[in-house]
Design a protein around this motif. Structure first.
Motif, PDB file in Angstrom:
ATOM      1  N   SER A  34      -0.872  -0.537  -5.369  1.00  0.00           N
ATOM      2  CA  SER A  34      -1.058  -1.022  -4.666  1.00  0.00           C
ATOM      3  C   SER A  34      -1.950  -2.308  -4.475  1.00  0.00           C
ATOM      4  CB  SER A  34      -1.448  -0.133  -3.966  1.00  0.00           C
ATOM      5  OG  SER A  34      -0.564   1.057  -3.573  1.00  0.00           O
TER       6      SER A  34
ATOM      7  N   LYS B   4      -5.014  -2.531  -2.634  1.00  0.00           N
ATOM      8  CA  LYS B   4      -6.300  -2.167  -3.204  1.00  0.00           C
ATOM      9  C   LYS B   4      -6.525  -2.413  -4.163  1.00  0.00           C
ATOM     10  CE  LYS B   4      -5.087   1.595  -1.321  1.00  0.00           C
ATOM     11  NZ  LYS B   4      -6.188   1.971   0.167  1.00  0.00           N
ATOM     12  N   TRP B   5      -6.413  -4.094  -5.487  1.00  0.00           N
ATOM     13  CA  TRP B   5      -7.106  -4.585  -5.386  1.00  0.00           C
ATOM     14  C   TRP B   5      -6.415  -6.611  -5.736  1.00  0.00           C
ATOM     15  CZ3 TRP B   5      -2.885  -6.811  -8.174  1.00  0.00           C
ATOM     16  CH2 TRP B   5      -1.758  -5.976  -8.273  1.00  0.00           C
TER      17      TRP B   5
ATOM     18  N   ASP C   1       0.532  -1.025   0.055  1.00  0.00           N
ATOM     19  CA  ASP C   1       0.129  -0.550  -0.112  1.00  0.00           C
ATOM     20  C   ASP C   1       1.213   1.530  -0.079  1.00  0.00           C
ATOM     21  OD1 ASP C   1      -2.014   1.921   0.445  1.00  0.00           O
ATOM     22  OD2 ASP C   1      -3.134   0.720   1.936  1.00  0.00           O
TER      23      ASP C   1
ATOM     24  N   GLU D 192      -1.988   3.483  -6.200  1.00  0.00           N
ATOM     25  CA  GLU D 192      -3.514   2.610  -5.952  1.00  0.00           C
ATOM     26  C   GLU D 192      -3.224   1.308  -7.129  1.00  0.00           C
ATOM     27  OE1 GLU D 192      -7.680   4.388  -5.292  1.00  0.00           O
ATOM     28  OE2 GLU D 192      -6.765   4.967  -3.788  1.00  0.00           O
ATOM     29  N   ARG D 193      -2.845   2.085  -8.089  1.00  0.00           N
ATOM     30  CA  ARG D 193      -2.329   1.246  -9.732  1.00  0.00           C
ATOM     31  C   ARG D 193      -1.330   0.264  -8.948  1.00  0.00           C
ATOM     32  NH1 ARG D 193       0.228   0.632 -14.009  1.00  0.00           N
ATOM     33  NH2 ARG D 193       0.963   2.461 -13.654  1.00  0.00           N
TER      34      ARG D 193
ATOM     35  N   LYS E 265      -0.692   4.496   2.467  1.00  0.00           N
ATOM     36  CA  LYS E 265      -0.568   4.808   3.231  1.00  0.00           C
ATOM     37  C   LYS E 265       0.818   4.812   3.978  1.00  0.00           C
ATOM     38  CE  LYS E 265      -3.445   1.811   5.292  1.00  0.00           C
ATOM     39  NZ  LYS E 265      -3.796   0.408   5.924  1.00  0.00           N
TER      40      LYS E 265
END
Length: 336
Positions: free
Chosen positions: A261, A264-265, A227, A258-259, A230
């Motif tokens: 991390s 996130k997915w 992440d 986020e892409r 974060k």
């Protein structure tokens, strides 16, 4: 010579003499033996390092202490064992029109086809590039257990091409997946048994690469970032790296992080690819929470995994290097 130029010079010394090709593919124009130039013998390597240390160490006592550290990290017996038992080449290949440097390590003698591990390095740009010392410490012990290891330095590393820019999980991921095309051309490599593992930023590269291929059977990460947004709270200095490396970071910060991390997915991960997570409890570069929180998310999504947190250890797992290597070897022997 600053530390970055020193790293570059050590890495490129491996490109000074011809070697027996370990990848039999005409698309690769340059393959060089790792055990050449100053790395031809332990004495020549140690002598080179002694001269380097002498330029910045003032007393003989300090110099001897530094050389003692060098011997404890590497050692002549280990060097000779690996030289006698492993073949190692550096090579150059093209991805998206860019020259990229890579490396391949394999046992000299194998009676059957061996599983292949794609290794993803940490760092960014020249920092963290895989030079001979890091090969000997981190990769030779794994290859010596019966694996072919192949890896990329990522575009822009050890080159002066301004268009070949390490995007920290952007187009440089293509440099990782492009290696898969060469595995069938490696004598003694089993193209049906391919694993992948990465350290630090290399953990991110590993998860991103899996989005682009179905050839990987199992993975592992060491102190991987899961992440990135974060992580900025834990290590604010990474903001400078992100801003310098990631395209359009100033406009799309959250989306780009986020892409990159995997937390996130997680739901997009395959339930058929088991994941080993190794992390040091006292990691000051990448918080151990990255691996702990990913393990929790993997459990919720029924994705097979194993988490090991090494108490009081650091980013490089220096207190548990041998144990960590055994975990990696056992993991890939089980699932490849």
């Amino acid at each position: 010579m600053n530390k970055y130029l020193s790293i570059i010079s050590l890495a490129l010394l491996s490109f000074t003499s011809q070697a027996t090709n370990l990848i039999n593919d005409e698309r690769i124009k340059v393959q060089k033996d790792c055990f050449t130039s100053i790395f031809q013998s332990y004495d020549s390597w140690r002598g080179f390092m002694e001269k380097k240390y002498s330029k910045r160490i003032k007393t003989k006592e300090e110099l001897l202490k530094k050389l003692s550290w060098f011997d404890s990290m590497f050692g002549e017996d280990n060097f000779n064992h690996y030289k006698n038992n492993l073949s190692c080449n550096t090579f150059k290949y093209q991805v998206d029109g860019n020259d990229v440097y890579g490396y391949i390590i394999k046992p000299k003698i194998n009676l059957e086809k061996l599983p292949v591990l794609v290794y993803n390095r940490g760092g960014n740009g020249n920092f963290g590039g895989v030079v001979f010392g890091s090969m000997m410490q981190n990769l030779f012990p794994i290859a010596n257990e019966g694996f072919v290891i192949i890896g990329s330095q990522y575009r822009g590393t050890f080159t002066k091409n301004p268009s070949a820019h390490d995007e920290f999980g952007g187009s440089d991921v293509n440099d990782v997946t492009a290696l898969l095309d060469y595995i069938p051309s490696i004598e003694g490599a089993d193209e049906q048994r391919i694993g992948m593992y990465g350290a630090s930023r290399g953990g991110m590269q590993t998860h991103l690469a899996l989005k682009k291929t179905s050839k990987i059977k199992a993975i592992a990460t060491i102190a991987g970032t899961t992440d990135l947004l974060k992580e900025l709270d834990f290590r604010p200095a990474m903001e400078k790296v992100y801003a310098n490396r990631i395209p359009y970071y100033d406009k799309n910060k959250v989306a780009e992080l986020e892409r990159r991390s995997v937390l996130k997915w997680v739901s997009e991960l395959s339930p058929n690819i088991p994941i080993l997570l190794l992390h040091g409890e006292n990691d000051k570069r990448v918080s151990a929470k990255n691996s702990i929180e990913l393990a929790s998310a993997l459990t919720k999504n029924s994705i097979p995994h194993k988490l090991i947190i090494y108490p009081n250890d650091n980013h490089g797992l220096m207190q548990n290097k041998e144990k960590a290597n055994k975990e990696l070897v056992s993991w890939f022997r089980e699932y490849l």
